[in-house]
Design a protein around this motif. Structure first.
Motif, PDB file in Angstrom:
ATOM      1  N   LEU A   6      11.847  -0.604   3.811  1.00  0.00           N
ATOM      2  CA  LEU A   6      12.725  -1.324   2.887  1.00  0.00           C
ATOM      3  C   LEU A   6      12.099  -1.441   1.494  1.00  0.00           C
ATOM      4  CD1 LEU A   6      14.250  -4.358   4.786  1.00  0.00           C
ATOM      5  CD2 LEU A   6      15.473  -2.634   3.453  1.00  0.00           C
ATOM      6  N   VAL A   7      10.809  -1.787   1.483  1.00  0.00           N
ATOM      7  CA  VAL A   7      10.115  -1.977   0.207  1.00  0.00           C
ATOM      8  C   VAL A   7      10.077  -0.674  -0.590  1.00  0.00           C
ATOM      9  CG1 VAL A   7       7.870  -2.446  -0.857  1.00  0.00           C
ATOM     10  CG2 VAL A   7       8.754  -3.975   0.912  1.00  0.00           C
ATOM     11  N   ALA A   8       9.777   0.444   0.122  1.00  0.00           N
ATOM     12  CA  ALA A   8       9.743   1.731  -0.579  1.00  0.00           C
ATOM     13  C   ALA A   8      11.104   1.989  -1.225  1.00  0.00           C
ATOM     14  CB  ALA A   8       9.385   2.846   0.396  1.00  0.00           C
ATOM     15  N   SER A  54      13.839   6.713  -2.296  1.00  0.00           N
ATOM     16  CA  SER A  54      14.549   7.150  -1.092  1.00  0.00           C
ATOM     17  C   SER A  54      13.704   8.109  -0.259  1.00  0.00           C
ATOM     18  CB  SER A  54      15.898   7.770  -1.464  1.00  0.00           C
ATOM     19  OG  SER A  54      15.736   8.667  -2.521  1.00  0.00           O
ATOM     20  N   VAL A  55      12.912   8.967  -0.931  1.00  0.00           N
ATOM     21  CA  VAL A  55      12.034   9.862  -0.175  1.00  0.00           C
ATOM     22  C   VAL A  55      10.999   9.045   0.603  1.00  0.00           C
ATOM     23  CG1 VAL A  55      10.293  11.681  -0.375  1.00  0.00           C
ATOM     24  CG2 VAL A  55      12.372  11.789  -1.764  1.00  0.00           C
ATOM     25  N   GLY A  56      10.460   8.020  -0.066  1.00  0.00           N
ATOM     26  CA  GLY A  56       9.479   7.154   0.598  1.00  0.00           C
ATOM     27  C   GLY A  56      10.083   6.475   1.821  1.00  0.00           C
ATOM     28  N   ALA A  57      11.314   5.982   1.685  1.00  0.00           N
ATOM     29  CA  ALA A  57      11.967   5.302   2.812  1.00  0.00           C
ATOM     30  C   ALA A  57      12.158   6.274   3.979  1.00  0.00           C
ATOM     31  CB  ALA A  57      13.301   4.721   2.361  1.00  0.00           C
ATOM     32  N   GLN A  58      12.521   7.510   3.644  1.00  0.00           N
ATOM     33  CA  GLN A  58      12.684   8.512   4.713  1.00  0.00           C
ATOM     34  C   GLN A  58      11.369   8.744   5.447  1.00  0.00           C
ATOM     35  OE1 GLN A  58      14.148  12.170   3.020  1.00  0.00           O
ATOM     36  NE2 GLN A  58      16.010  11.136   2.320  1.00  0.00           N
ATOM     37  N   ILE A  59      10.308   8.910   4.657  1.00  0.00           N
ATOM     38  CA  ILE A  59       8.994   9.155   5.258  1.00  0.00           C
ATOM     39  C   ILE A  59       8.604   7.985   6.164  1.00  0.00           C
ATOM     40  CG2 ILE A  59       6.533   9.366   4.753  1.00  0.00           C
ATOM     41  CD1 ILE A  59       7.244  10.868   2.212  1.00  0.00           C
ATOM     42  N   LEU A  60       8.767   6.769   5.637  1.00  0.00           N
ATOM     43  CA  LEU A  60       8.319   5.601   6.398  1.00  0.00           C
ATOM     44  C   LEU A  60       9.238   5.310   7.578  1.00  0.00           C
ATOM     45  CD1 LEU A  60       7.155   3.432   3.397  1.00  0.00           C
ATOM     46  CD2 LEU A  60       5.715   4.535   5.107  1.00  0.00           C
ATOM     47  N   GLY A  61      10.482   5.779   7.499  1.00  0.00           N
ATOM     48  CA  GLY A  61      11.402   5.617   8.617  1.00  0.00           C
ATOM     49  C   GLY A  61      10.908   6.347   9.859  1.00  0.00           C
ATOM     50  N   ARG A  62      10.039   7.337   9.651  1.00  0.00           N
ATOM     51  CA  ARG A  62       9.513   8.096  10.789  1.00  0.00           C
ATOM     52  C   ARG A  62       8.370   7.369  11.487  1.00  0.00           C
ATOM     53  NH1 ARG A  62       9.439  12.774   7.091  1.00  0.00           N
ATOM     54  NH2 ARG A  62       7.168  12.649   7.054  1.00  0.00           N
ATOM     55  N   LEU A  66       0.832  -1.213   0.000  1.00  0.00           N
ATOM     56  CA  LEU A  66       0.000   0.000   0.000  1.00  0.00           C
ATOM     57  C   LEU A  66       0.864   1.259   0.000  1.00  0.00           C
ATOM     58  CD1 LEU A  66      -2.902  -0.321   2.588  1.00  0.00           C
ATOM     59  CD2 LEU A  66      -3.098   0.056   0.141  1.00  0.00           C
ATOM     60  N   LEU A  67       2.007   1.169   0.687  1.00  0.00           N
ATOM     61  CA  LEU A  67       2.808   2.372   0.904  1.00  0.00           C
ATOM     62  C   LEU A  67       4.025   2.455  -0.012  1.00  0.00           C
ATOM     63  CD1 LEU A  67       2.660   2.168   4.806  1.00  0.00           C
ATOM     64  CD2 LEU A  67       1.388   3.752   3.353  1.00  0.00           C
TER      65      LEU A  67
END
Ligand SMILES: [Fe+2]
Ligand SMILES: [Fe+2]
Length: 432
Positions: free
Chosen positions: A286-288, A268-276, A242-243
């Motif tokens: 990881l998937v993002a 990489s932007v997605g990973a940063q967002i989801l890292g929060r 989904l994300l």
């Protein structure tokens, strides 16, 4: 289960097929009708022979008939479509009965079809049929479930919309509720895969990205289910799907000048967002980050040579590719599922994980049995069974290259005959 029951069902299926395929003058026609008479007379000698249809299966007395009997699928379909609950065959069963019965079973089912009247008009007197009571309840139950499925789908769309807005503003989102809905959809996949897979074709012009993400989730869950992932794993896989493109929400997707940047940067932007996001499960992050890397490293972002993406990333990459292939392009043109499958199998030698791709294709199916296809030599065939290669199932050729119906259909294995399947044809277009 008794030999005689198998004999009757097999003979019935054979007769039905023969009367559809051959003219009455053909020896196979007479042979099949005679075969049916012999089988029924043997089975009904002492007492009427009865076949019952119950909840998707055919029974003789209390024994369920195996699904893999030849012609069984067609017989089950014939019972269900005509709402036949039970069929009794009696000792006096003869040629007229055999012919009339097979003809009536081949008539197009529909609300106007009166099976009893059709049998009577053909002089059938040794067959008695009972019909299912109108089970509005069952239909209501099915409608209710479909409605609930669509409700879950829409819930995910709006949750995704809210999460996207929140994350784009630099906040985090609470995905606890979304996990519950993902788990619900995963559960329904186990019950009614066809209904859930059919939903994955939903899309809208506006918010196309939200529909894309939800459809990718359904495909990923289908693969995850076929791999036997436990419930927890399925939820994590589904949420990650989904994300997977959440990084795009940080950009203005309407701005065409940004398209290349969005493409390259959203992982990489997605990973940063989801890292929060709070919580232990970092799969979605990881998937993002990894979903465009490719098994062969041909994608982006760049990675060390021996780096292997997380299994969820490899699974979601396949779901993502398939969704993108089957959704309409800006001109409204989409690939048919079979072509999309051919394409992802091709890519399984490069960017896509080979094993997961094969399992995915197996789970969603390429050419279902009974589907009508055109061969590369322009003949038209019906898919008759599965072989080792999902792309080259066993087929029965029914029309020659000029569209003329063959008197005797030819069974062939495409790879042995050195032909390929070039397209799926709509049966309505051929007026079959
Ligand atoms: Fe992406
Ligand atoms: Fe995507």
């Amino acid at each position: 289960m008794s030999e005689t029951a198998v004999g009757v069902v097999t003979a019935l299926a054979q007769a039905r097929r023969a009367t559809q395929l051959y003219p009455p003058t053909h020896p196979s026609f007479a042979e099949a009708v005679e075969g049916l008479v012999t089988a029924v007379r043997a089975a009904a000698a002492a007492a009427p022979f009865t076949l019952n249809w119950h909840q998707g299966r055919l029974y003789h007395e209390s024994a369920v008939l195996p699904d893999d009997l030849p012609g069984m699928a067609a017989m089950a379909e014939a019972f269900e479509a005509r709402r036949i609950e039970s069929m009794g065959l009696h000792a006096g069963f003869g040629e007229t009965d055999a012919l009339g019965l097979t003809e009536v079973l081949a008539l197009k089912p529909g609300p106007d079809l009166d099976v009893d009247a059709e049998l009577a008009s053909r002089g059938v007197s040794n067959v008695s049929i009972q019909f299912l009571a109108d089970d509005d309840e069952e239909r209501e139950e099915r409608d209710r479930k479909r409605e609930a499925d669509r409700g879950m789908y829409n819930q995910l769309i709006s949750m995704l919309r809210a999460a996207q807005a929140q994350m784009a503003r630099g906040g985090t989102a609470d995905l606890g509720h979304a996990s519950g809905v993902v788990a619900g959809i995963a559960g329904r996949l186990g019950e009614d895969q066809a209904a859930i897979l059919a939903m994955a074709t939903m899309r809208a012009k506006t918010e196309a990205d939200l529909f894309h993400s939800t459809n990718v989730m359904i495909y990923a869950l289908t693969l995850g289910t076929s791999l036997g992932l436990p419930d927890e794993g399925l939820t994590s896989l589904g949420l990650s799907a989904l994300l997977h493109d959440i990084g795009k929400s940080a950009f203005d997707t309407a701005d065409e000048h940004q398209a290349q940047a969005i493409k390259l940067m959203h992982p990489s932007v997605g990973a940063q967002i989801l890292g929060r996001l709070p919580g232990e499960d970092k799969a979605s992050m990881l998937v993002a980050y990894e979903h465009h890397m490719g098994m062969d490293g041909s994608g982006y972002p760049e990675r060390p040579a021996d780096y292997i993406p997380h299994p969820y990333s490899r699974m979601i990459a396949i779901a993502d590719r398939y969704e993108n292939l089957t959704k309409p392009d800006p001109f409204g043109v989409a690939q048919t599922p079979d072509r999309a499958v051919v394409q992802i199998l091709r890519e399984a030698r490069g960017p896509l994980d080979a094993l997961f791709t094969r399992l995915f294709v197996k789970a969603i199916g390429v050419f279902p049995v009974g589907c009508l296809v055109r061969l590369s030599d322009m003949r038209v065939a019906v898919v008759a069974g599965h072989g080792n290669d999902a792309l080259l199932p066993k087929v029965r050729v029914i029309y020659d290259e000029n569209g003329i119906e063959l008197e005797e259909p030819v069974e062939l294995l495409p790879d042995e005959a050195q032909v390929t399947i070039i397209e799926v044809i709509d049966p309505d277009a051929l007026a079959l």
